[in-house]
Every structure is written in structure tokens, then in C-alpha cells.
Write an enzyme that holds these catalytic residues in place. Structure first.
Site, PDB file in Angstrom:
ATOM      1  N   GLY A  13       4.634   7.542   3.316  1.00  0.00           N
ATOM      2  CA  GLY A  13       4.697   6.199   3.615  1.00  0.00           C
ATOM      3  C   GLY A  13       5.095   6.061   4.939  1.00  0.00           C
ATOM      4  N   ALA A  14       4.617   7.026   5.656  1.00  0.00           N
ATOM      5  CA  ALA A  14       5.133   6.959   7.259  1.00  0.00           C
ATOM      6  C   ALA A  14       4.888   5.742   8.297  1.00  0.00           C
ATOM      7  CB  ALA A  14       4.556   8.264   7.903  1.00  0.00           C
ATOM      8  N   THR A  97      11.664   5.025  -3.004  1.00  0.00           N
ATOM      9  CA  THR A  97      10.777   4.404  -3.713  1.00  0.00           C
ATOM     10  C   THR A  97      11.482   3.573  -4.854  1.00  0.00           C
ATOM     11  OG1 THR A  97       8.862   5.258  -2.589  1.00  0.00           O
ATOM     12  CG2 THR A  97       8.441   3.510  -4.231  1.00  0.00           C
ATOM     13  N   THR A  98      11.352   2.276  -5.033  1.00  0.00           N
ATOM     14  CA  THR A  98      12.009   1.820  -6.199  1.00  0.00           C
ATOM     15  C   THR A  98      10.892   1.399  -7.058  1.00  0.00           C
ATOM     16  OG1 THR A  98      12.018  -0.485  -4.973  1.00  0.00           O
ATOM     17  CG2 THR A  98      13.955   0.635  -4.987  1.00  0.00           C
ATOM     18  N   ALA A 122      17.531   7.470  -5.170  1.00  0.00           N
ATOM     19  CA  ALA A 122      18.622   6.505  -4.944  1.00  0.00           C
ATOM     20  C   ALA A 122      17.870   5.108  -4.925  1.00  0.00           C
ATOM     21  CB  ALA A 122      19.380   6.714  -3.726  1.00  0.00           C
ATOM     22  N   ASN A 124      19.449   2.603  -3.950  1.00  0.00           N
ATOM     23  CA  ASN A 124      19.825   1.970  -2.433  1.00  0.00           C
ATOM     24  C   ASN A 124      20.516   2.817  -1.648  1.00  0.00           C
ATOM     25  OD1 ASN A 124      20.981   0.446  -0.434  1.00  0.00           O
ATOM     26  ND2 ASN A 124      20.550  -1.457  -1.837  1.00  0.00           N
ATOM     27  N   HIS A 152      15.457 -10.502  -1.783  1.00  0.00           N
ATOM     28  CA  HIS A 152      14.835  -9.549  -0.790  1.00  0.00           C
ATOM     29  C   HIS A 152      13.668 -10.592  -0.010  1.00  0.00           C
ATOM     30  CE1 HIS A 152      16.803  -6.600  -3.225  1.00  0.00           C
ATOM     31  NE2 HIS A 152      16.373  -5.610  -2.021  1.00  0.00           N
ATOM     32  N   HIS A 153      13.058  -9.809   0.962  1.00  0.00           N
ATOM     33  CA  HIS A 153      11.946 -10.240   1.639  1.00  0.00           C
ATOM     34  C   HIS A 153      10.642 -10.399   0.747  1.00  0.00           C
ATOM     35  CE1 HIS A 153       9.915  -6.363   1.597  1.00  0.00           C
ATOM     36  NE2 HIS A 153      11.157  -6.109   1.595  1.00  0.00           N
ATOM     37  N   LYS A 156       8.279  -7.570  -0.904  1.00  0.00           N
ATOM     38  CA  LYS A 156       8.676  -6.574  -1.887  1.00  0.00           C
ATOM     39  C   LYS A 156       7.851  -6.742  -3.260  1.00  0.00           C
ATOM     40  CE  LYS A 156      12.736  -4.882  -4.285  1.00  0.00           C
ATOM     41  NZ  LYS A 156      12.610  -3.402  -3.935  1.00  0.00           N
TER      42      LYS A 156
HETATM   43  P1  NAP Z   1       5.847  -0.993   3.069  1.00  0.00           P
HETATM   44  O1  NAP Z   1       6.046  -1.493   4.433  1.00  0.00           O
HETATM   45  O2  NAP Z   1       4.786  -1.582   2.198  1.00  0.00           O
HETATM   46  O3  NAP Z   1       5.509   0.648   3.081  1.00  0.00           O
HETATM   47  C1  NAP Z   1       4.730   1.504   2.326  1.00  0.00           C
HETATM   48  C2  NAP Z   1       4.038   2.592   2.847  1.00  0.00           C
HETATM   49  O4  NAP Z   1       3.450   3.394   1.998  1.00  0.00           O
HETATM   50  C3  NAP Z   1       2.803   1.670   3.421  1.00  0.00           C
HETATM   51  O5  NAP Z   1       2.229   2.301   4.719  1.00  0.00           O
HETATM   52  C4  NAP Z   1       1.626   2.394   2.346  1.00  0.00           C
HETATM   53  O6  NAP Z   1       0.455   2.259   2.533  1.00  0.00           O
HETATM   54  C5  NAP Z   1       1.969   3.455   2.046  1.00  0.00           C
HETATM   55  N1  NAP Z   1       1.750   4.155   0.901  1.00  0.00           N
HETATM   56  C6  NAP Z   1       1.160   3.537  -0.263  1.00  0.00           C
HETATM   57  N2  NAP Z   1       0.778   4.409  -1.240  1.00  0.00           N
HETATM   58  C7  NAP Z   1       1.011   5.574  -0.729  1.00  0.00           C
HETATM   59  C8  NAP Z   1       0.992   7.043  -1.163  1.00  0.00           C
HETATM   60  N3  NAP Z   1       0.530   7.401  -2.402  1.00  0.00           N
HETATM   61  N4  NAP Z   1       1.637   8.075  -0.479  1.00  0.00           N
HETATM   62  C9  NAP Z   1       1.767   7.731   1.066  1.00  0.00           C
HETATM   63  N5  NAP Z   1       1.937   6.428   1.595  1.00  0.00           N
HETATM   64  C10 NAP Z   1       1.352   5.469   0.664  1.00  0.00           C
HETATM   65  O7  NAP Z   1       7.208  -0.858   2.038  1.00  0.00           O
HETATM   66  P2  NAP Z   1       8.742  -0.525   2.415  1.00  0.00           P
HETATM   67  O8  NAP Z   1       9.416  -2.003   2.821  1.00  0.00           O
HETATM   68  O9  NAP Z   1       8.615   0.546   3.708  1.00  0.00           O
HETATM   69  O10 NAP Z   1       9.255  -0.220   1.269  1.00  0.00           O
HETATM   70  C11 NAP Z   1       8.635   1.143   0.537  1.00  0.00           C
HETATM   71  C12 NAP Z   1       9.764   1.327  -0.722  1.00  0.00           C
HETATM   72  O11 NAP Z   1      10.822   1.633  -0.226  1.00  0.00           O
HETATM   73  C13 NAP Z   1       9.464   0.111  -1.729  1.00  0.00           C
HETATM   74  O12 NAP Z   1       9.515   0.541  -2.966  1.00  0.00           O
HETATM   75  C14 NAP Z   1      10.996  -0.493  -1.544  1.00  0.00           C
HETATM   76  O13 NAP Z   1      11.383  -1.285  -2.691  1.00  0.00           O
HETATM   77  C15 NAP Z   1      11.987   0.751  -1.101  1.00  0.00           C
HETATM   78  N6  NAP Z   1      13.038   0.602  -0.519  1.00  0.00           N
HETATM   79  C16 NAP Z   1      13.938   1.268  -1.024  1.00  0.00           C
HETATM   80  C17 NAP Z   1      15.354   1.337  -0.263  1.00  0.00           C
HETATM   81  C18 NAP Z   1      16.268   2.209  -0.869  1.00  0.00           C
HETATM   82  O14 NAP Z   1      17.210   2.400  -0.123  1.00  0.00           O
HETATM   83  N7  NAP Z   1      16.145   3.241  -1.801  1.00  0.00           N
HETATM   84  C19 NAP Z   1      15.479   0.453   0.847  1.00  0.00           C
HETATM   85  C20 NAP Z   1      14.431  -0.475   1.319  1.00  0.00           C
HETATM   86  C21 NAP Z   1      13.261  -0.162   0.688  1.00  0.00           C
HETATM   87  P3  NAP Z   1      -0.715   1.027   2.188  1.00  0.00           P
HETATM   88  O15 NAP Z   1       0.150  -0.370   2.774  1.00  0.00           O
HETATM   89  O16 NAP Z   1      -1.873   1.203   2.780  1.00  0.00           O
HETATM   90  O17 NAP Z   1      -0.484   0.929   0.736  1.00  0.00           O
END
Ligand code: NAP
Length: 246
Positions: A13-14, A97-98, A122, A124, A152-153, A156
Site C-alpha cells: 500500500g506504499a 489495515t482495518t 493493531a 490503532n 474519520h476523514h 475511510k
Molecule cells: P489509502 O490512501 O486508500 O491507501 C491504500 C493503498 O493501498 C492504495 O494505494 C491502494 O491502491 C493500495 N492497495 C489496495 N489494495 C492493495 C493490495 N492488495 N496490495 C497492495 N496495495 C493495495 O488508505 P489509507 O488512508 O492509507 O489507509 C489504509 C488502511 O490503513 C485503511 O484500512 C485504514 O483504515 C488503515 N489505517 C490504520 C491505522 C492504524 O493505526 N492501524 C491508521 C490509519 C489508517 P488503490 O487505491 O489502487 O486501491
């Protein structure tokens, strides 16, 4: 004297909001090596700021090998498959990822134990959010009515948030231990401009107690993510929650 071995980290998800922040944090950490990037957009020729191997799929990165840990911040529907792919390849996972369900975690626990691979999940990674959950558990021992508002934004994808679901489960377990069976209602707000916020509101006769946490930026999660990467070698099987490694 020889240099200590740096753990080789891939970020899945880089190119996402969290992924970019994690890449920067890992690259800046002297004891870690940002070794590979994974994101579907790499298939379309998108490039990253880092001159590193970049793969459109996690399976491709795992096949090339040489990774110690995969950090995953992708999409709820990809989370379980990504963990299982890493476990099958014998590579440890830090999963941010949540959206993972209890049945998903059961499957992960079984696979991680069977293969002897460490998986850390985790909901969070912000220290303040973990403290919010611990404080909520304490409050639940004394107060019998509670609701959670998580904000959240608007991009999400999952609701309720993983943090809210876990906080609710912690409160319900505290209630259950004193013989009270009750669910914690969770209210989800999605608005532009927000990052990640939560209020745990307890009510009692003539009073209310509110425990609130705000993540103002994605950097708030980075100390927890780095701690999880650095702790992974001493973990076994599935570990859920930052409180277990603080
Ligand atoms: P985001 O901006 O949408 O980023 C996700 C990225 O992952 C996108 O570039 C997406 O590509 C890519 N992706 C999708 N499917 C994939 C796969 N199978 N393999 C590799 N990459 C893939 O989302 P974000 O805001 O960064 O949040 C990501 C996740 O982290 C969410 O589930 C969020 O709830 C969670 N989160 C957790 C915490 C924590 O503390 N645990 C904190 C913040 C966020 P595409 O756009 O092309 O699909």
C-alpha cells in the site's frame, strides 16, 4: 566492528496515505532498511520517490524474497489475503489495515501458529489511542452506560472503525466480568478535514465522563508502527493490539 543487520521491510500500500508516511518513517530509521514497495498502481507505470524494487502485487514481492517484515496499510478487502500470503512465505507481518473480522483473526491465528510466523495487528498505532482504550476499560469497571462516537476523514472505507470496535469489545468484556451483558453503541462520522478521532462517553446519574483522542496527522501512528517492526522478532503467532508491546 561489523554493522548490525538491518531488518528488510516491504511496505504494502506504499502509494496510499499511510503507506507513503510509513515509507518515509522506515527510510529515516537507521536500524531498518526500506527494501521493497507494493501497490497496484505500480502496474500502471506510476513511480515512487524511492529508487527501490516496486511491485504491483504482494505475491510478486514475496516471490522475489529477501524480506524480513511486510508492513501493510491497504484496503479492508485485501487485508486477510495479504496476511496469509506473507505467512505462507514465512515473512512476518505488521498489519495496520482495518476491517479484519474476528473470524479472519481466528484464521490468521491458526495459520501463524502452524507456520511459526509472527503476525502483529493493531487497529490503532497511536499511543494516545491505546491509552484511551486502557482508560475506557478502567471506567467501565465503575460506569455501566457508554456510547462511542468515532470520526474519520470521508475516504475511510470501513465503519465502524477498528479502534471503535476494539474499544467497544474491551468495555463489554469489562462489563461482562462484573455480570453485565450489554453492547456499546458506536456512531460513525465521515467528513472531509478530519483525520482520526474518537470519543468514549460514559453516562451516570447527573454526570458524564468523556475520554477523547485525536490523531491530527498520520505521523501520530509512526512511533507505534516502528515499535511493532522492531518488536516482531520477539513475538510468536498472532498478537493484536499495541498495548501488548509497549
Ligand atoms: P489509502 O490512501 O486508500 O491507501 C491504500 C493503498 O493501498 C492504495 O494505494 C491502494 O491502491 C493500495 N492497495 C489496495 N489494495 C492493495 C493490495 N492488495 N496490495 C497492495 N496495495 C493495495 O488508505 P489509507 O488512508 O492509507 O489507509 C489504509 C488502511 O490503513 C485503511 O484500512 C485504514 O483504515 C488503515 N489505517 C490504520 C491505522 C492504524 O493505526 N492501524 C491508521 C490509519 C489508517 P488503490 O487505491 O489502487 O486501491
Amino acid at each position: 566492528m561489523s554493522e548490525p543487520v538491518r531488518r528488510r521491510v516491504a511496505v504494502s500500500g506504499a502509494l496510499g496515505n499511510m503507506g507513503r508516511t510509513v515509507c518515509a518513517a522506515v527510510a529515516a530509521a537507521g536500524d531498518l532498511e526500506l527494501a521493497a514497495l507494493v501497490d497496484p498502481a505500480f502496474a500502471g507505470g506510476v513511480t515512487s520517490d524511492f529508487e527501490l524494487p516496486a511491485y504491483p502485487s504482494l505475491l510478486d514481492a514475496l516471490q522475489v524474497g529477501g524480506l524480513d517484515v511486510v508492513v501493510d496499510f491497504t484496503r479492508p478487502e485485501a487485508a486477510l489475503g495479504n496476511i496469509l500470503a506473507c505467512v505462507t512465505a514465512g515473512v512476518a507481518v505488521v498489519m495496520g489495515t482495518t476491517g479484519l473480522q474476528p473470524t479472519d483473526l481466528d484464521e490468521v491465528r491458526r495459520a501463524a501458529e502452524e507456520r511459526g510466523v509472527a503476525v502483529f495487528v493493531a487497529p490503532n498505532f497511536a499511543l494516545g489511542a491505546v491509552l484511551m482504550m486502557l482508560l475506557a476499560e478502567q471506567a467501565a469497571r465503575h460506569l455501566d452506560a457508554c456510547e462511542i462516537v468515532e470520526l474519520h476523514h470521508d475516504r475511510k472505507l470501513d465503519a465502524p472503525s477498528g479502534t471503535a470496535a476494539r474499544t467497544g469489545a474491551i468495555i463489554e468484556a469489562a462489563w461482562e466480568s462484573k455480570g453485565l451483558r450489554r453492547q456499546v453503541p458506536i456512531h460513525s462520522v465521515r467528513l472531509p478535514g478530519l483525520v482520526a478521532h474518537q470519543e468514549v462517553i460514559f453516562g451516570a446519574l447527573g454526570q458524564a465522563l468523556t475520554i477523547r483522542h485525536d490523531s491530527m496527522s498520520r505521523e501520530s501512528f509512526m512511533p507505534g508502527v516502528l515499535l511493532a517492526i522492531r518488536s516482531i522478532d520477539r513475538l510468536q503467532g498472532l498478537t493484536v493490539g499495541l498495548e501488548n508491546i509497549l
